[in-house]
Structure formats: C-alpha cells, structure tokens
Design a protein around this motif. Structure first.
Motif, PDB file in Angstrom:
ATOM      1  N   LEU A 113       0.690  -1.138   0.022  1.00  0.00           N
ATOM      2  CA  LEU A 113      -0.131  -0.037  -0.211  1.00  0.00           C
ATOM      3  C   LEU A 113       0.874   1.436  -0.126  1.00  0.00           C
ATOM      4  N   ARG A 114       2.026   1.248   0.614  1.00  0.00           N
ATOM      5  CA  ARG A 114       2.907   2.389   0.826  1.00  0.00           C
ATOM      6  C   ARG A 114       3.280   2.494  -0.596  1.00  0.00           C
ATOM      7  N   ALA A 115       3.666   1.356  -1.385  1.00  0.00           N
ATOM      8  CA  ALA A 115       4.513   1.266  -2.739  1.00  0.00           C
ATOM      9  C   ALA A 115       3.381   2.255  -3.566  1.00  0.00           C
ATOM     10  N   VAL A 116       2.236   1.798  -3.718  1.00  0.00           N
ATOM     11  CA  VAL A 116       1.192   2.463  -4.449  1.00  0.00           C
ATOM     12  C   VAL A 116       1.145   4.059  -4.473  1.00  0.00           C
ATOM     13  N   SER A 117       1.267   4.320  -2.896  1.00  0.00           N
ATOM     14  CA  SER A 117       1.305   5.809  -2.734  1.00  0.00           C
ATOM     15  C   SER A 117       2.536   6.347  -3.192  1.00  0.00           C
ATOM     16  N   ARG A 118       3.488   5.848  -3.072  1.00  0.00           N
ATOM     17  CA  ARG A 118       5.110   6.149  -3.620  1.00  0.00           C
ATOM     18  C   ARG A 118       5.070   6.400  -5.110  1.00  0.00           C
ATOM     19  N   LEU A 119       4.572   5.537  -5.639  1.00  0.00           N
ATOM     20  CA  LEU A 119       4.556   5.336  -7.070  1.00  0.00           C
ATOM     21  C   LEU A 119       3.565   6.296  -7.826  1.00  0.00           C
ATOM     22  N   SER A 120       2.594   6.658  -7.330  1.00  0.00           N
ATOM     23  CA  SER A 120       1.524   7.671  -7.956  1.00  0.00           C
ATOM     24  C   SER A 120       1.062   8.545  -7.182  1.00  0.00           C
ATOM     25  N   GLY A 121       0.823   8.577  -5.840  1.00  0.00           N
ATOM     26  CA  GLY A 121       0.223   9.576  -5.024  1.00  0.00           C
ATOM     27  C   GLY A 121      -1.350   9.381  -5.293  1.00  0.00           C
ATOM     28  N   ASP A 122      -1.790  10.207  -4.476  1.00  0.00           N
ATOM     29  CA  ASP A 122      -3.407  10.687  -4.596  1.00  0.00           C
ATOM     30  C   ASP A 122      -3.878  10.853  -5.793  1.00  0.00           C
ATOM     31  N   GLU A 123      -3.070  11.598  -6.468  1.00  0.00           N
ATOM     32  CA  GLU A 123      -3.546  12.374  -7.671  1.00  0.00           C
ATOM     33  C   GLU A 123      -3.907  11.277  -8.755  1.00  0.00           C
ATOM     34  N   ASN A 124      -3.309  10.126  -8.568  1.00  0.00           N
ATOM     35  CA  ASN A 124      -3.755   9.059  -9.578  1.00  0.00           C
ATOM     36  C   ASN A 124      -5.346   8.377  -9.435  1.00  0.00           C
ATOM     37  N   PRO A 125      -6.124   8.726 -10.211  1.00  0.00           N
ATOM     38  CA  PRO A 125      -7.669   8.406 -10.159  1.00  0.00           C
ATOM     39  C   PRO A 125      -7.787   6.765  -9.885  1.00  0.00           C
ATOM     40  N   ALA A 126      -6.860   6.311 -10.177  1.00  0.00           N
ATOM     41  CA  ALA A 126      -6.961   4.653 -10.032  1.00  0.00           C
ATOM     42  C   ALA A 126      -6.587   4.576  -8.489  1.00  0.00           C
ATOM     43  N   VAL A 127      -5.669   5.009  -7.908  1.00  0.00           N
ATOM     44  CA  VAL A 127      -5.323   5.000  -6.284  1.00  0.00           C
ATOM     45  C   VAL A 127      -6.542   5.423  -5.519  1.00  0.00           C
ATOM     46  N   ARG A 128      -7.123   6.632  -5.890  1.00  0.00           N
ATOM     47  CA  ARG A 128      -8.118   6.961  -5.166  1.00  0.00           C
ATOM     48  C   ARG A 128      -9.363   6.006  -5.183  1.00  0.00           C
ATOM     49  N   GLY A 129      -9.571   5.450  -6.403  1.00  0.00           N
ATOM     50  CA  GLY A 129     -10.622   4.526  -6.540  1.00  0.00           C
ATOM     51  C   GLY A 129     -10.586   3.598  -5.703  1.00  0.00           C
ATOM     52  N   LEU A 130      -9.589   2.804  -5.715  1.00  0.00           N
ATOM     53  CA  LEU A 130      -9.354   1.501  -5.024  1.00  0.00           C
ATOM     54  C   LEU A 130      -9.704   2.010  -3.127  1.00  0.00           C
ATOM     55  N   ARG A 131      -8.966   2.869  -3.079  1.00  0.00           N
ATOM     56  CA  ARG A 131      -9.196   3.062  -1.440  1.00  0.00           C
ATOM     57  C   ARG A 131     -10.553   3.701  -1.215  1.00  0.00           C
ATOM     58  N   HIS A 132     -11.006   4.656  -2.182  1.00  0.00           N
ATOM     59  CA  HIS A 132     -12.562   5.330  -1.733  1.00  0.00           C
ATOM     60  C   HIS A 132     -13.584   4.091  -1.767  1.00  0.00           C
ATOM     61  N   HIS A 133     -13.412   3.426  -2.859  1.00  0.00           N
ATOM     62  CA  HIS A 133     -14.362   1.996  -2.971  1.00  0.00           C
ATOM     63  C   HIS A 133     -14.292   1.317  -1.627  1.00  0.00           C
ATOM     64  N   ALA A 134     -13.191   0.969  -1.181  1.00  0.00           N
ATOM     65  CA  ALA A 134     -12.938   0.077   0.034  1.00  0.00           C
ATOM     66  C   ALA A 134     -13.513   0.687   1.260  1.00  0.00           C
ATOM     67  N   GLN A 135     -13.257   1.981   1.173  1.00  0.00           N
ATOM     68  CA  GLN A 135     -13.585   2.584   2.638  1.00  0.00           C
ATOM     69  C   GLN A 135     -14.964   3.502   2.595  1.00  0.00           C
ATOM     70  N   TYR A 136     -15.486   3.584   1.447  1.00  0.00           N
ATOM     71  CA  TYR A 136     -16.666   4.295   1.445  1.00  0.00           C
ATOM     72  C   TYR A 136     -17.846   4.101   2.599  1.00  0.00           C
ATOM     73  N   PRO A 137     -18.138   2.887   2.944  1.00  0.00           N
ATOM     74  CA  PRO A 137     -19.149   2.810   4.174  1.00  0.00           C
ATOM     75  C   PRO A 137     -18.369   3.487   5.374  1.00  0.00           C
ATOM     76  N   LEU A 138     -17.125   3.266   5.647  1.00  0.00           N
ATOM     77  CA  LEU A 138     -16.678   3.954   6.935  1.00  0.00           C
ATOM     78  C   LEU A 138     -16.621   5.606   6.861  1.00  0.00           C
ATOM     79  N   ILE A 139     -16.153   5.903   5.673  1.00  0.00           N
ATOM     80  CA  ILE A 139     -16.240   7.344   5.124  1.00  0.00           C
ATOM     81  C   ILE A 139     -17.825   7.980   5.714  1.00  0.00           C
ATOM     82  N   SER A 140     -18.622   7.185   5.074  1.00  0.00           N
ATOM     83  CA  SER A 140     -20.193   7.460   5.210  1.00  0.00           C
ATOM     84  C   SER A 140     -20.436   7.596   6.551  1.00  0.00           C
TER      85      SER A 140
END
Length: 208
Positions: A113-140
C-alpha cells in the motif's frame, strides 16, 4: 523474502498470474517499488521474464493489480460495525478494536500500500478509486458523525463533511501504517498507542 515457486511449464496462466501478484506483494515488504524488476518477480514466481510481460505491461501495472486484490480483502463490514458502535456511544473500546483491526491490515499489506502511494500518489484516479471504494461505508459513517457534531455546535458549521471524514480516516490509516515504527522506536505498547490515537480520532469527528 518471497518463497520461490517451482517452475512448471504446465502451470495454467491464471495460476502464474496469481503467483506473480502474490510475490510482488511479498517483495514490496523489503524493497522499494523502483528496486523491483520483472526478473525478480518472475524468478520468485517460478516463471520467466517474458512470461511476466505477457501478463503486465510493467511493474507499476502489476503493483496496481495486486493493490486491487488487497483492497478487496479490507474487512470493511467488521470495521463498519465497530466504527458505528464507537461513534454512537462514549465507549472507546469499539474504536480501539477498529484501530487494531486496521493496524492488522496495514501490517499484512503495508509494503504494497505504501508502494502504491510512492508510485503515483493520490493524484492518480486509480489509487483514489481503490481506497475510496473500499472505505466508502466507513467514510459515510464518519460524515454522519461530523454532521451530528455540527448540529450540536461541537464542530464548526463551515467544515465540509466529506473532506473532514476523509481527513479523519487518513489520520487513522497513517497511524496504523506507522504502528510498528511507533511501537518499536518508542518502546510503546499496543494499548498505549491505541489509547492515544483513538481519542484523537474521535475528537476529529465529534469535537469532543
């Protein structure tokens, strides 16, 4: 170090892909993403470098594919139950369990997970999408908690619900991802860390 799989010319392509993704996750526990070569992954999976490129265009694509698998393992249902119980009561115990369950997830998959952030950061829509989809119920649930705190005057009405909820979750994720470092460097117990992080997390969401 990843376990070296025995090379088998008869292995189904899907199994080879599965092994390569498993191995890349293991390699990332000890190496930065830019230190890993296709040949490393292929050797660990018991296959060849050309075979790696028959499945992935590059290392980055393989890392993202493995990250997608890992976020699918995120224990969101159990986390949501603990978070809801903790936020709807003054009891910190469910939130401490919530934090330690998050710690377990990061301890198992933190390198990837840290490698993903290092490679592309949160500017990458794919990275944001993975995290947001997984955590959406918690964020709500966090958004609802912030809304309640605003209604009672415990948090400023100017706070943006989604931004505040995401910031609180990011705070918890960061603490969980660095849990082992905090524990080992500071010689702190797991209980001490949880008892420190949880009230701060609650305050971010409730103002209390």
């Amino acid at each position: 170090m990843p376990t070296i799989a025995a090379r088998s010319p008869r292995r189904p392509p899907a199994e080879t892909r599965r092994l390569m993704l498993k191995c890349i996750g293991e390699l990332l526990e000890n190496k930065a993403p830019w230190e890993i070569r296709a040949s490393h992954v292929a050797a660990a999976a018991g296959t060849t470098q050309p075979n790696f490129y028959s499945h992935f265009r590059n290392i980055e694509e393989a890392i993202m594919a493995r990250a997608g698998q890992v976020w699918d393992l995120y224990p969101v249902a159990e986390l949501a139950q603990l978070l809801e119980r903790g936020l709807n009561s003054g009891d910190d115990e469910p939130l401490q369990h919530f934090f330690m369950l998050t710690v377990g997830f990061w301890c198992r998959h933190g390198g990837l997970l840290r490698a993903v952030s290092r490679l592309s950061g949160d500017e990458n829509p794919a990275v944001r999408g993975l995290r947001h989809h997984a955590q959406y119920p918690l964020i709500s649930l966090c958004e609802a908690a912030v809304g309640r705190a605003q209604a009672t005057g415990n948090l400023p009405p100017s706070l943006h619900l989604s931004l505040a909820a995401n910031a609180a979750m990011r705070f918890l994720d960061e603490a969980a991802s660095h849990f082992q470092i905090m524990r080992d460097a500071g010689e702190l117990s797991s209980e001490t860390i949880a008892q420190t992080i949880v009230p701060m997390f609650r305050r971010l969401l409730s103002g209390q």
